[in-house]
Structures are given as structure tokens and as C-alpha cells.
Design a protein around this motif. Structure first.
Motif, mmCIF file in Angstrom:
data_model
loop_
_atom_site.group_PDB
_atom_site.id
_atom_site.type_symbol
_atom_site.label_atom_id
_atom_site.label_comp_id
_atom_site.label_asym_id
_atom_site.label_seq_id
_atom_site.Cartn_x
_atom_site.Cartn_y
_atom_site.Cartn_z
ATOM 1 N N ASN A 176 -15.737 4.364 -4.190
ATOM 2 C CA ASN A 176 -16.025 3.503 -3.041
ATOM 3 C C ASN A 176 -16.228 2.044 -3.429
ATOM 4 O OD1 ASN A 176 -15.804 5.308 -0.945
ATOM 5 N ND2 ASN A 176 -17.932 5.966 -1.060
ATOM 6 N N ASN A 177 -15.865 1.673 -4.633
ATOM 7 C CA ASN A 177 -16.030 0.282 -5.041
ATOM 8 C C ASN A 177 -15.177 -0.628 -4.151
ATOM 9 O OD1 ASN A 177 -17.677 1.146 -7.092
ATOM 10 N ND2 ASN A 177 -16.075 1.109 -8.662
ATOM 11 N N ALA A 178 -15.782 -1.756 -3.763
ATOM 12 C CA ALA A 178 -15.039 -2.698 -2.912
ATOM 13 C C ALA A 178 -13.861 -3.285 -3.673
ATOM 14 C CB ALA A 178 -15.978 -3.817 -2.455
ATOM 15 N N ARG A 179 -12.789 -3.543 -2.959
ATOM 16 C CA ARG A 179 -11.642 -4.217 -3.583
ATOM 17 C C ARG A 179 -10.823 -4.908 -2.499
ATOM 18 N NH1 ARG A 179 -7.194 0.447 -5.356
ATOM 19 N NH2 ARG A 179 -6.799 1.250 -3.251
ATOM 20 N N VAL A 180 -9.973 -5.803 -2.938
ATOM 21 C CA VAL A 180 -9.061 -6.522 -2.057
ATOM 22 C C VAL A 180 -7.642 -6.259 -2.549
ATOM 23 C CG1 VAL A 180 -8.332 -8.761 -1.162
ATOM 24 C CG2 VAL A 180 -10.755 -8.320 -1.580
ATOM 25 N N SER A 181 -6.762 -5.955 -1.645
ATOM 26 C CA SER A 181 -5.366 -5.754 -2.016
ATOM 27 C C SER A 181 -4.477 -6.487 -1.017
ATOM 28 C CB SER A 181 -5.018 -4.260 -2.047
ATOM 29 O OG SER A 181 -5.252 -3.670 -0.784
ATOM 30 N N THR A 182 -3.227 -6.597 -1.349
ATOM 31 C CA THR A 182 -2.237 -7.204 -0.459
ATOM 32 C C THR A 182 -1.239 -6.138 -0.057
ATOM 33 O OG1 THR A 182 -2.464 -9.333 -1.592
ATOM 34 C CG2 THR A 182 -0.517 -9.020 -0.212
ATOM 35 N N TYR A 183 -0.990 -6.007 1.261
ATOM 36 C CA TYR A 183 -0.074 -4.974 1.751
ATOM 37 C C TYR A 183 1.181 -5.642 2.323
ATOM 38 C CZ TYR A 183 0.834 -0.121 2.830
ATOM 39 O OH TYR A 183 1.352 1.147 2.812
ATOM 40 N N LEU A 184 2.339 -5.239 1.787
ATOM 41 C CA LEU A 184 3.615 -5.835 2.162
ATOM 42 C C LEU A 184 4.488 -4.833 2.908
ATOM 43 C CD1 LEU A 184 4.475 -7.515 -1.278
ATOM 44 C CD2 LEU A 184 3.148 -8.482 0.610
ATOM 45 N N ASN A 185 5.190 -5.296 3.921
ATOM 46 C CA ASN A 185 6.184 -4.499 4.638
ATOM 47 C C ASN A 185 7.573 -5.061 4.373
ATOM 48 O OD1 ASN A 185 4.321 -2.766 6.017
ATOM 49 N ND2 ASN A 185 3.838 -4.470 7.359
ATOM 50 N N PHE A 186 8.509 -4.185 4.047
ATOM 51 C CA PHE A 186 9.891 -4.599 3.822
ATOM 52 C C PHE A 186 10.813 -3.798 4.728
ATOM 53 C CE2 PHE A 186 7.736 -5.593 -0.165
ATOM 54 C CZ PHE A 186 8.209 -6.875 -0.449
ATOM 55 N N PRO A 238 -0.892 -2.681 -9.802
ATOM 56 C CA PRO A 238 -1.967 -3.593 -10.222
ATOM 57 C C PRO A 238 -1.367 -4.898 -10.742
ATOM 58 C CG PRO A 238 -2.237 -1.404 -11.187
ATOM 59 C CD PRO A 238 -0.855 -1.455 -10.607
ATOM 60 N N LEU A 239 -1.986 -6.004 -10.358
ATOM 61 C CA LEU A 239 -1.530 -7.299 -10.874
ATOM 62 C C LEU A 239 -2.459 -7.698 -12.024
ATOM 63 C CD1 LEU A 239 -0.602 -9.121 -7.539
ATOM 64 C CD2 LEU A 239 0.760 -7.566 -8.957
ATOM 65 N N PHE A 240 -3.499 -8.464 -11.728
ATOM 66 C CA PHE A 240 -4.547 -8.730 -12.713
ATOM 67 C C PHE A 240 -5.811 -9.097 -11.958
ATOM 68 C CE2 PHE A 240 -1.811 -12.566 -12.567
ATOM 69 C CZ PHE A 240 -2.686 -13.450 -11.956
ATOM 70 N N GLY A 241 -6.937 -9.114 -12.669
ATOM 71 C CA GLY A 241 -8.195 -9.432 -12.012
ATOM 72 C C GLY A 241 -8.618 -8.392 -10.998
ATOM 73 N N GLY A 242 -8.106 -7.149 -11.129
ATOM 74 C CA GLY A 242 -8.461 -6.093 -10.201
ATOM 75 C C GLY A 242 -7.670 -6.090 -8.905
#
Length: 320
Positions: A176-186, A238-242
Motif C-alpha cells: 500500500n505504499n504511495a506512488r505516482v505513475s503516468t498512464y498512457l493510452n495509444f 519503471p523509469l527512475f526515482g520510483g
């Protein structure tokens, strides 16, 4: 496991009425939204290869929905739904009529009244549709025009939409750790794009690239088109920095229209429901909410919106 889907279609010629009972494997809030929000209706209402295209919608008592059924050769048939009475997540009544592009009624075509009742069955929902016609002649004309076949196909589109949303958005976080991600639609080139990003960041996909063919089949739902099976259902890199980059194909065949402005979301995953509400309320102030925070059938507490600066956000809390 998905429950068996009930579909009961009855024609009552003595009372000039069609009655349909149909279940959906989703909770009541999502099924209600699918019947009352234009962007979702556009994705399932028309039988393939036709598409529904909303011109305007004001879902309130006294409001209306003006839309077109558009065929594969751009043939267009317009219709208008005038809402009479609404009780959220319980029922709505409306008059349904053929019309022109400006909403002027075509009185030479049958008109009818719909009464849709929504019943919460826990993990599934029942929709009872009662359609009443002014005359037996009008009822028989609609049946002859292929209403049963078209309506059945549209409801199957909705099943597929619900299943796709489950697999596209289902959270697979290990904690349940908080995180931020980016979601892309193609529109169909997710794999090409994600392999490019992989080569740049030199990281590996989480659980590889998942495809539509990997989604468990359901005998109660229409099979996925062959040309869609190899498309990307979900990919996480994963990119970097979580930070994690997520992506999916959103094909036109499933009713999606990917364009500049709706192809990218910032996906926030807070540690608690309370924090999810706080962030959602603060960020969406002055913006446009597309889906209020609510418990979703894939197990998440989820909402989405466009903020006052035009940035798309998703807030997704799921207890692991």
C-alpha cells in the motif's frame, strides 16, 4: 469468477410493451454511469460496426440526450431521449424518439417511453427495461427494424467494456505504499512506444507485456476480435526515482478514441481512502470531474478528472 449473465427479452403485444431483464458483472454505480454518461454510452450503445455519437446530453429531469447512430459508410440516424424522472442509481424514465440533427422530432416514426430500473445485487447489477409504445403497429415496426438484435449487441458491447476496464485498470501493487505513475493510452502502437522507452531507460517491464488475448475468456461475453488479441492490454515500465510508466492500447474497435488531450493521465496512488479523497477534492476544484471517487468492481477506490489547467488525473487507492 464472473456470474452467469441473465438476459430475458419479452414482447407483450397485448400491452404494446417490450420488457428486458439484464444483469451485468459490475456494481450498481458503474452500471448506472454506463447508462447515464454520454462518453460511456458512446462506447457501447450502438451495435458494431455502427457507433453512437453524442451531440449533446443533459442528464437531468427535463434534460435530453441528442445522439446519432453512425454506420460504417457514415450513414447517420438521429435520436433524442427526453428525461422525465430520475432517481440516482435506482431508476429513470424517458421518452425516446427519432429526430433530425437539430433534435426536431420525426413524427412519422415510432416513439416510445422507457422505464429503466437498477437493482444492486452486490457484485452484479440487474437492469429492468420496460419500453411502452403508443400502438401495436409501432411496436411491430421497431421489432421488424431489428431492435432485439441491435439492443442485444449493444448490451454485449457493454459487457466487453466492463471487462476491459477491469483488466486495464486492475491494480497489482505488492503493498500500500504511495506512488505516482503516468498512464498512457495509444491507438494501437503501445508496444512500439514502450519498447522505445525501455531502450532509453534500460529497465525491464513488470510482468512483461500483457495482451488482450491473456484476459480470461467468459462464455457469457462475445469473444475479442482476432485483430485485437495481440494488442497491449497493460504494460508497466519503471523509469527512475520510483516512477512507473503504464500504458495500454485503446483500439477504435472497442469504442475508444485516442486524441491529443485524452491520451495521458497522472495516476496517483495514495496510502489511504482519506488521503485519496483529500487529493481528489483539492486537485479537482475548478476542474471537470469525469468519474467521482467511488468503490470500483476491480477492487479500487477510484476517481478521475481534468483539473482547471487541463491536466488529466486519476486517483486510485486499493488496499492490498
Amino acid at each position: 469468477m464472473s456470474k452467469a449473465i441473465l438476459f430475458d427479452f419479452k414482447v407483450d403485444k397485448e400491452n404494446n410493451k417490450i420488457t428486458v431483464d439484464r444483469t451485468f458483472n459490475a456494481p450498481i454505480d458503474l452500471v448506472w454511469a454506463a447508462w447515464t454518461e454520454a462518453d460511456i454510452l458512446d462506447e457501447w450503445w450502438a451495435p458494431k460496426p455502427w457507433k453512437a455519437r453524442t451531440k449533446s446530453m443533459d442528464f437531468k429531469e427535463g434534460g435530453s440526450w441528442l445522439y446519432a447512430m453512425v454506420g460504417p459508410n457514415d450513414e447517420t440516424h438521429w435520436a433524442r431521449v427526453d428525461y422525465i424522472q430520475i432517481k440516482p442509481e435506482a431508476f429513470f424514465t424517458a421518452n425516446d424518439s427519432f429526430c433530425d440533427a437539430d433534435g426536431q422530432l420525426n413524427t412519422t416514426m415510432p416513439q416510445n417511453k422507457w422505464h429503466n430500473t437498477f437493482t444492486d445485487q452486490g457484485e452484479s447489477s440487474l437492469v429492468n427495461v420496460q419500453i411502452t409504445f403508443e400502438s401495436l403497429e409501432d411496436l411491430e415496426k421497431i421489432i421488424a427494424m431489428g431492435f432485439k438484435e441491435g439492443f442485444t449487441a449493444g448490451l454485449e458491447n457493454l459487457d466487453q467494456y466492463i471487462a476491459a476496464q477491469f483488466y486495464l485498470r486492475k491494480d497489482k501493487k505488492p503493498n500500500n505504499n504511495a506512488r505516482v505513475s503516468t498512464y498512457l493510452n495509444f491507438a494501437g502502437n503501445t508496444e512500439e512506444a514502450m519498447l522505445f522507452y525501455k531502450s532509453v531507460f534500460k529497465t525491464e517491464f513488470v510482468r512483461g507485456i500483457q495482451r488482450f488475448s491473456e484476459a480470461p475468456s467468459d462464455p457469457n461475453q462475445p469473444p475479442i476480435d482476432e485483430k485485437l488479441k495481440n494488442m497491449v492490454l497493460h504494460a508497466e515500465l519503471p523509469l527512475f526515482g520510483g516512477h512507473v510508466l503504464m500504458a495500454t492500447d485503446a483500439p477504435k474497435e472497442m469504442g475508444f478514441t485516442v486524441e491529443l488531450g485524452n491520451n495521458m493521465h497522472i495516476n496517483l496512488e495514495p496510502e489511504s481512502r482519506a488521503e485519496a479523497d483529500r487529493i481528489f477534492n483539492a486537485l479537482s476544484e475548478g476542474g471537470k470531474i469525469s468519474m467521482p471517487m467511488a468503490d470500483m468492481f476491480w477492487g479500487a477506490y477510484f476517481g478521475s478528472f481534468t483539473d482547471k489547467f487541463g491536466i488529466n488525473w486519476m486517483v486510485n487507492y486499493q488496499k492490498v
